[in-house]
Design a protein around this motif. Structure first.
Motif, PDB file in Angstrom:
ATOM      1  N   ALA A 202      14.605  -4.003  -5.854  1.00  0.00           N
ATOM      2  CA  ALA A 202      13.668  -2.923  -6.174  1.00  0.00           C
ATOM      3  C   ALA A 202      12.335  -3.130  -5.471  1.00  0.00           C
ATOM      4  CB  ALA A 202      13.467  -2.833  -7.678  1.00  0.00           C
ATOM      5  N   ALA A 203      11.869  -4.377  -5.438  1.00  0.00           N
ATOM      6  CA  ALA A 203      10.610  -4.666  -4.762  1.00  0.00           C
ATOM      7  C   ALA A 203      10.730  -4.405  -3.258  1.00  0.00           C
ATOM      8  CB  ALA A 203      10.199  -6.112  -5.024  1.00  0.00           C
ATOM      9  N   GLN A 204      11.843  -4.794  -2.676  1.00  0.00           N
ATOM     10  CA  GLN A 204      12.054  -4.557  -1.239  1.00  0.00           C
ATOM     11  C   GLN A 204      12.086  -3.065  -0.916  1.00  0.00           C
ATOM     12  OE1 GLN A 204      15.687  -6.830  -0.970  1.00  0.00           O
ATOM     13  NE2 GLN A 204      14.664  -8.586   0.017  1.00  0.00           N
ATOM     14  N   THR A 205      12.771  -2.301  -1.739  1.00  0.00           N
ATOM     15  CA  THR A 205      12.845  -0.858  -1.525  1.00  0.00           C
ATOM     16  C   THR A 205      11.470  -0.220  -1.656  1.00  0.00           C
ATOM     17  OG1 THR A 205      15.121  -0.754  -2.341  1.00  0.00           O
ATOM     18  CG2 THR A 205      13.850   1.296  -2.378  1.00  0.00           C
ATOM     19  N   GLU A 206      10.730  -0.627  -2.668  1.00  0.00           N
ATOM     20  CA  GLU A 206       9.392  -0.067  -2.886  1.00  0.00           C
ATOM     21  C   GLU A 206       8.457  -0.424  -1.740  1.00  0.00           C
ATOM     22  OE1 GLU A 206       6.748   2.319  -4.898  1.00  0.00           O
ATOM     23  OE2 GLU A 206       8.853   1.917  -5.418  1.00  0.00           O
ATOM     24  N   ALA A 207       8.528  -1.651  -1.277  1.00  0.00           N
ATOM     25  CA  ALA A 207       7.672  -2.075  -0.168  1.00  0.00           C
ATOM     26  C   ALA A 207       7.961  -1.259   1.093  1.00  0.00           C
ATOM     27  CB  ALA A 207       7.879  -3.561   0.103  1.00  0.00           C
ATOM     28  N   THR A 208       9.231  -0.999   1.350  1.00  0.00           N
ATOM     29  CA  THR A 208       9.609  -0.223   2.529  1.00  0.00           C
ATOM     30  C   THR A 208       9.159   1.223   2.399  1.00  0.00           C
ATOM     31  OG1 THR A 208      11.539  -1.634   2.932  1.00  0.00           O
ATOM     32  CG2 THR A 208      11.549   0.559   3.929  1.00  0.00           C
ATOM     33  N   GLN A 209       9.384   1.816   1.244  1.00  0.00           N
ATOM     34  CA  GLN A 209       9.072   3.229   1.056  1.00  0.00           C
ATOM     35  C   GLN A 209       7.579   3.505   1.034  1.00  0.00           C
ATOM     36  OE1 GLN A 209      11.204   4.316  -2.524  1.00  0.00           O
ATOM     37  NE2 GLN A 209      13.147   4.612  -1.415  1.00  0.00           N
ATOM     38  N   THR A 210       6.793   2.550   0.575  1.00  0.00           N
ATOM     39  CA  THR A 210       5.343   2.754   0.453  1.00  0.00           C
ATOM     40  C   THR A 210       4.557   2.049   1.547  1.00  0.00           C
ATOM     41  OG1 THR A 210       5.135   0.857  -1.052  1.00  0.00           O
ATOM     42  CG2 THR A 210       5.513   3.027  -2.050  1.00  0.00           C
ATOM     43  N   ASN A 211       5.278   1.396   2.462  1.00  0.00           N
ATOM     44  CA  ASN A 211       4.621   0.642   3.539  1.00  0.00           C
ATOM     45  C   ASN A 211       3.629  -0.371   2.963  1.00  0.00           C
ATOM     46  OD1 ASN A 211       4.233  -0.049   6.249  1.00  0.00           O
ATOM     47  ND2 ASN A 211       2.474   1.332   6.448  1.00  0.00           N
ATOM     48  N   THR A 212       4.092  -1.065   1.932  1.00  0.00           N
ATOM     49  CA  THR A 212       3.283  -2.074   1.242  1.00  0.00           C
ATOM     50  C   THR A 212       3.900  -3.443   1.493  1.00  0.00           C
ATOM     51  OG1 THR A 212       2.770  -0.476  -0.502  1.00  0.00           O
ATOM     52  CG2 THR A 212       2.392  -2.802  -1.013  1.00  0.00           C
ATOM     53  N   PRO A 213       3.089  -4.473   1.704  1.00  0.00           N
ATOM     54  CA  PRO A 213       3.662  -5.811   1.897  1.00  0.00           C
ATOM     55  C   PRO A 213       4.492  -6.239   0.689  1.00  0.00           C
ATOM     56  CG  PRO A 213       1.360  -5.780   2.555  1.00  0.00           C
ATOM     57  CD  PRO A 213       1.619  -4.466   1.879  1.00  0.00           C
ATOM     58  N   LEU A 214       5.627  -6.843   0.952  1.00  0.00           N
ATOM     59  CA  LEU A 214       6.472  -7.351  -0.129  1.00  0.00           C
ATOM     60  C   LEU A 214       5.823  -8.585  -0.735  1.00  0.00           C
ATOM     61  CD1 LEU A 214       9.296  -7.207  -1.573  1.00  0.00           C
ATOM     62  CD2 LEU A 214      10.072  -8.876   0.140  1.00  0.00           C
ATOM     63  N   PRO A 215       5.631  -8.607  -2.047  1.00  0.00           N
ATOM     64  CA  PRO A 215       5.057  -9.819  -2.642  1.00  0.00           C
ATOM     65  C   PRO A 215       6.042 -10.983  -2.572  1.00  0.00           C
ATOM     66  CG  PRO A 215       5.742  -8.286  -4.359  1.00  0.00           C
ATOM     67  CD  PRO A 215       5.899  -7.568  -3.051  1.00  0.00           C
ATOM     68  N   LEU A 216       5.510 -12.174  -2.601  1.00  0.00           N
ATOM     69  CA  LEU A 216       6.335 -13.358  -2.770  1.00  0.00           C
ATOM     70  C   LEU A 216       6.766 -13.384  -4.236  1.00  0.00           C
ATOM     71  CD1 LEU A 216       7.443 -16.144  -1.802  1.00  0.00           C
ATOM     72  CD2 LEU A 216       5.233 -17.107  -2.501  1.00  0.00           C
TER      73      LEU A 216
END
Length: 240
Positions: free
Chosen positions: A102-116
């Motif tokens: 879910a975090a990976q999908t959100e990061a891709t869709q919002t152009n936001t860095p993926l958190p560690l």
């Protein structure tokens, strides 16, 4: 990373005003932890304030729920632009997998860095006796932490939260780029408080820790700036 960038200072205060006053009083600290008390008190507004000050954020909510709920929470946390997010490894593989996806999908869709995303192996306040008698886990803390860490790595998460006393053992079995975040770190000149499994900051870094979470030895010091600098100097000397 320099030593000062590897030290995370907790904002263990009940209000945004107190948190921001602490942040502004320690401009040399670049990485701050937002835990349950502050996040529940202030909501995500505190994260926006920290980002406006160009600070890195360790969102330490220790999420532990069913996979669907974990996924939704991690997607929301990713939108805030946090740098590190914590889950409980004991939520199990399905929940950890759903959270990461879910975090990976959100990061891709919002152009936001993926958190560690890191998983808590075992709370540092739990000693061996409590693990055996209260939680009924028939393993030593180090062995239990290793089991949780290896499961976390298998799922694809980027690291774990562990006691500094377990760092050496985990480093023998886990790759160097797998992050080990260590709370319960106490300088020799500071009280251990409620932490049961501790090392000094220098010892933890020498053992292979990636990040150190150090609160009261800095924030409760009569001179927090001097305390932070003393810890940085001791670690730098030990690593040189």
């Amino acid at each position: 990373m320099t030593v000062d960038q590897r030290i995370i200072v907790p904002l263990d205060v009940p209000t945004a005003e107190a948190a921001l006053a602490l942040v502004d009083s320690l401009p040399q600290v670049s990485f701050w932890k937002v835990g349950l008390e502050l996040f529940i008190s202030t909501g995500p507004g505190i994260l926006q304030e920290l980002k406006a000050r160009n600070k890195r954020i360790f969102l330490d909510l220790k999420l532990h729920d069913i996979p669907n709920t974990m996924a939704g929470a991690c997607a929301a946390a990713t939108r805030y632009g946090v740098d590190i997010l914590t889950l409980h490894a004991s939520a199990g593989k399905a929940a950890l997998t759903a959270a990461l996806a879910a975090a990976q999908t959100e990061a891709t869709q919002t152009n936001t860095p993926l958190p560690l995303i890191v998983a808590v192996t075992l709370l540092t306040s739990i000693a061996a006796e409590a693990l055996a008698t209260e939680l009924r886990v028939p393993l030593k803390p180090g062995d239990y932490a290793l089991q949780m860490a290896q499961m976390t790595q298998d799922v694809g998460l980027g690291g774990v939260v562990c006691s500094p006393q377990e760092v050496s053992q985990l480093r023998r079995f886990l790759p160097s780029d797998f992050a080990l975040v260590c709370p319960g770190v106490r300088p020799t000149w500071a009280s251990t408080n409620d932490q049961q499994r501790t090392l000094t900051p220098a010892q933890a870094l020498q053992a292979g820790a990636t990040y150190l979470v150090i609160g009261r030895p800095i924030t409760a010091s009569p001179d927090p700036t001097a305390a932070f600098q003393r810890i940085c100097d001791e670690c730098t000397t030990a690593l040189s």
